[in-house]
Design a protein around this motif. Structure first.
Motif, mmCIF file in Angstrom:
data_model
loop_
_atom_site.group_PDB
_atom_site.id
_atom_site.type_symbol
_atom_site.label_atom_id
_atom_site.label_comp_id
_atom_site.label_asym_id
_atom_site.label_seq_id
_atom_site.Cartn_x
_atom_site.Cartn_y
_atom_site.Cartn_z
ATOM 1 N N UNK A 21 2.467 0.406 -5.117
ATOM 2 C CA UNK A 21 3.385 -0.590 -5.603
ATOM 3 C C UNK A 21 2.574 -2.082 -5.192
ATOM 4 N N UNK A 22 1.626 -1.875 -4.023
ATOM 5 C CA UNK A 22 1.008 -2.726 -3.593
ATOM 6 C C UNK A 22 -0.534 -2.733 -4.057
ATOM 7 N N UNK A 23 -1.377 -3.817 -3.954
ATOM 8 C CA UNK A 23 -2.672 -3.999 -4.789
ATOM 9 C C UNK A 23 -3.698 -3.601 -3.776
ATOM 10 N N UNK A 24 -3.416 -3.482 -2.451
ATOM 11 C CA UNK A 24 -4.354 -3.322 -1.484
ATOM 12 C C UNK A 24 -4.653 -1.565 -0.939
ATOM 13 N N UNK A 25 -5.293 -1.494 0.067
ATOM 14 C CA UNK A 25 -5.601 -0.071 0.500
ATOM 15 C C UNK A 25 -4.428 0.434 1.563
ATOM 16 N N UNK A 26 -3.113 0.560 0.873
ATOM 17 C CA UNK A 26 -2.055 0.939 1.503
ATOM 18 C C UNK A 26 -1.619 2.294 1.465
ATOM 19 N N UNK A 27 -1.221 2.854 2.487
ATOM 20 C CA UNK A 27 -0.527 4.406 2.668
ATOM 21 C C UNK A 27 0.337 4.227 3.449
ATOM 22 N N UNK A 28 1.545 5.291 3.507
ATOM 23 C CA UNK A 28 2.444 5.456 4.466
ATOM 24 C C UNK A 28 1.775 6.089 5.704
ATOM 25 N N UNK A 29 2.216 5.833 6.833
ATOM 26 C CA UNK A 29 2.025 6.659 8.281
ATOM 27 C C UNK A 29 2.289 8.016 7.746
#
Length: 455
Positions: free
Chosen positions: A336-344
Motif C-alpha cells: 500500500x506504500x510506494x517504497x521498499x517497505x516490509x513488516x518487521x
C-alpha cells in the motif's frame, strides 16, 4: 541508480528522485588528490590548530542539523528522529577528536650505544570509503581521527547517498583549509582509481566483506595499508538468569533500528529452550507497536529498506525459512506504500543450519534459536566467519564470564549497539581489522618512525 555521468538519488520511501550528482572524472580525481597531498604539508604541523578547527566543524554541523537530517531521511530512508540522532553523534565524534590527547613521541628504552625516539606521524592522504546505511556517522568515524592525526582526506560515498555526504563535506570545507577535505563521486571504477592513486597513503572502508576483500587486493597493488570494518552477523545470547522481558524488548528495538540495516545490530538471539515462548511473546508485543512508513512522516519508527536489492534479499531469506517450516510473525511486503517497505519479522523454529541464521540479513528479520547448552553456543559462534559484535544477557558475573569467551571486536553485557566514540570499534575474522574510535582510532591513521642517534 546512475548514468555514466550522473548519480541519481532516489527516495526509498516514495521512489521519487531526490537529486543528481556529477560523477568525478579521472582528471578531477587526480587534481583533488594532488591538492590534498599539497595541503598535508601545512595541515600536519599544528595539532592545536587542527583540533580547534574540528571543534568549529562540530558546532557548525549541529547548527545545520535540521536541514542535514531532512536530506538524510529523503536520501537514505530512516526516520527524522534517527537522522537527527546520526547528525548528533557525528558532531560528537568531531568534538571528541577535537579534545583527545595522545603522545606523538616517546623515548626508547635506554641503551649505552644510542639514543632513540619513537615517533607517531601522520601518513598523508587518506581515502575514506563510506556506505549508505549510516553515511554521515561512518564518514565522521573516519575523517575525524584522520584529520586530528594530521592527515588530509578524500571521501568517496556510496552512490545512493552522494547528496547528503556531499552537503556535509561542503559544510566542513567552509571551515577547514583548502585541500584538507574533499569528496569524489562515482561507482566502483571511481573507488578503484582512488584506492590505487599514488597520492593515497591509507584506505579506510566500511561495507560488505566481499567488497572489503576486493579493496584489499586493489590496495596491495600500491602496498597501501587498509582499515576494514565489514559485515557482522551479531548474536545475542540470553542466559538462564536473563531478564527475558527486558532483553526481548530491548533487542526488538535494537534489531530493527534503521530498519535492521546496521552492521552491529543484533541479527539473531540464542534463547534457553524453556524461555523461547516468553521471549517471543514480548518481542512480538514490542514489534506490534512499531510504525512503518515514510521517515519524513510524523510518528514513523521504522522506515523503508534502502533499496530494492536489499528488500528482495531479506524477503528471499524469509521465503526460504517459511518453506523450511519456520514460524514467522510479520515479514510481509507492504504494497500500500510506494517504497521498499516490509513488516518487521520474528522467525521461530530455525537453527544454525538455516540461511536466515547463517547469513547476515541486514534488514527487518530476526531469528530466534533455542538452545540447551551455552558452551555449545559459544563454541559454534567462535567457529563462524564473522566477529564484529555480540551481546550476553543475564546475571552480571555469569554474563561477563561468557562474554570473555566470545571471539568478536566488541561484546556487550545486558545491552547491544552501545556505540561510544570514546571506545575503539572494529571486527575480527571476516568482520575486518583496524579500529575506529578513541585513541586507537587516531593511531590507525599514524605511522611509526624511529630516530636513533649513535652515542
Amino acid at each position: 541508480m546512475s548514468t555514466d555521468n550522473e548519480l541519481i538519488s532516489i527516495n526509498p520511501a516514495t521512489l521519487e528522485e531526490v537529486g543528481r550528482t556529477a560523477v568525478t572524472t579521472p582528471a578531477e580525481l587526480d587534481a583533488k588528490a594532488v591538492a590534498a597531498q599539497s595541503a598535508f604539508q601545512s595541515w600536519r604541523t599544528s595539532r592545536s590548530t587542527r583540533q580547534g578547527l574540528l571543534a568549529a566543524c562540530s558546532y557548525e554541523l549541529m547548527r545545520q542539523s535540521t536541514a542535514i537530517s531532512a536530506l538524510l531521511t529523503a536520501e537514505q530512508g530512516k526516520s527524522l528522529t534517527d537522522s537527527s540522532g546520526e547528525v548528533w553523534i557525528s558532531a560528537r565524534c568531531l568534538a571528541h577528536f577535537a579534545r583527545l590527547d595522545w603522545a606523538d613521541e616517546s623515548q626508547a628504552p635506554a641503551s649505552p650505544i644510542r639514543d632513540a625516539r619513537i615517533q607517531h606521524r601522520p601518513l598523508g592522504v587518506v581515502a575514506a570509503i563510506v556506505p549508505w546505511n549510516f553515511p554521515i556517522f561512518l564518514m565522521m568515524a573516519k575523517i575525524a581521527p584522520a584529520l586530528a592525526a594530521g592527515n588530509t582526506v578524500l571521501v568517496k560515498p556510496a552512490e545512493s547517498v552522494s547528496l547528503v555526504v556531499g552537503e556535509v563535506v561542503r559544510i566542513l570545507q567552509s571551515i577547514l583549509p583548502e585541500g584538507v577535505l574533499d569528496i569524489v563521486y562515482g561507482g566502483p571504477d571511481t573507488g578503484k582509481a582512488l584506492i590505487e592513486h599514488a597520492a593515497v597513503r591509507k584506505v579506510s572502508f566500511t561495507g560488505s566483506t566481499g567488497v572489503g576483500k576486493a579493496i584489499m587486493k586493489q590496495a596491495a597493488e600500491t602496498i597501501t595499508p587498509v582499515t576494514l570494518e565489514l559485515g557482522g552477523n551479531d548474536p545475542a545470547i540470553l542466559l538462564d538468569s536473563a531478564d527475558i522481558n527486558y532483553a526481548a524488548g530491548f533487542l526488538a528495538h535494537s534489531a530493527f533500528f534503521n530498519s535492521g540495516q546496521m552492521c552491529i545490530a543484533p541479527k539473531r538471539a540464542y534463547v534457553p529452550a524453556d524461555k523461547v515462548d516468553a521471549f517471543c511473546a514480548t518481542f512480538e508485543a514490542v514489534m506490534s507497536t512499531m510504525v512503518v512508513g515514510d521517515g519524513a512522516a510524523a510518528g514513523t519508527t521504522v522506515g523503508p529498506l534502502h533499496n530494492s536489492a536489499q528488500l528482495e534479499y531479506v524477503q528471499g531469506l524469509l521465503d526460504k525459512a517459511r518453506a523450511d517450516g519456520a514460524d514467522i510473525t510479520g515479514g510481509n511486503r507492504i504494497t500500500t506504500l510506494p517504497g521498499y517497505f516490509m513488516e518487521p519479522a520474528l522467525v521461530r523454529g530455525v537453527d544454525d543450519s538455516s540461511d536466515i541464521v547463517k547469513f547476515e540479513q541486514f534488514g527487518l528479520a530476526f531469528p530466534v534459536v533455542a538452545y540447551t547448552n551455552v558452551d555449545d553456543v559459544v563454541s559454534l559462534l567462535n567457529s563462524q566467519e564473522f566477529g564484529l559484535g555480540a551481546s550476553v544477557w543475564g546475571e552480571q558475573a555469569a554474563a561477563v564470564e561468557v562474554a570473555e569467551q566470545i571471539d568478536a571486536g566488541q561484546v556487550w553485557v545486558n545491552t547491544h549497539n552501545a556505540l561510544e566514540v570514546e571506545l575503539p570499534f572494529g571486527g575480527v575474522k571476516s568482520s575486518g581489522f583496524g579500529r575506529e574510535g578513541g585513541e586507537a582510532g587516531v593511531h590507525d591513521f599514524l605511522e611509526t618512525r624511529v630516530v636513533s642517534v649513535k652515542l
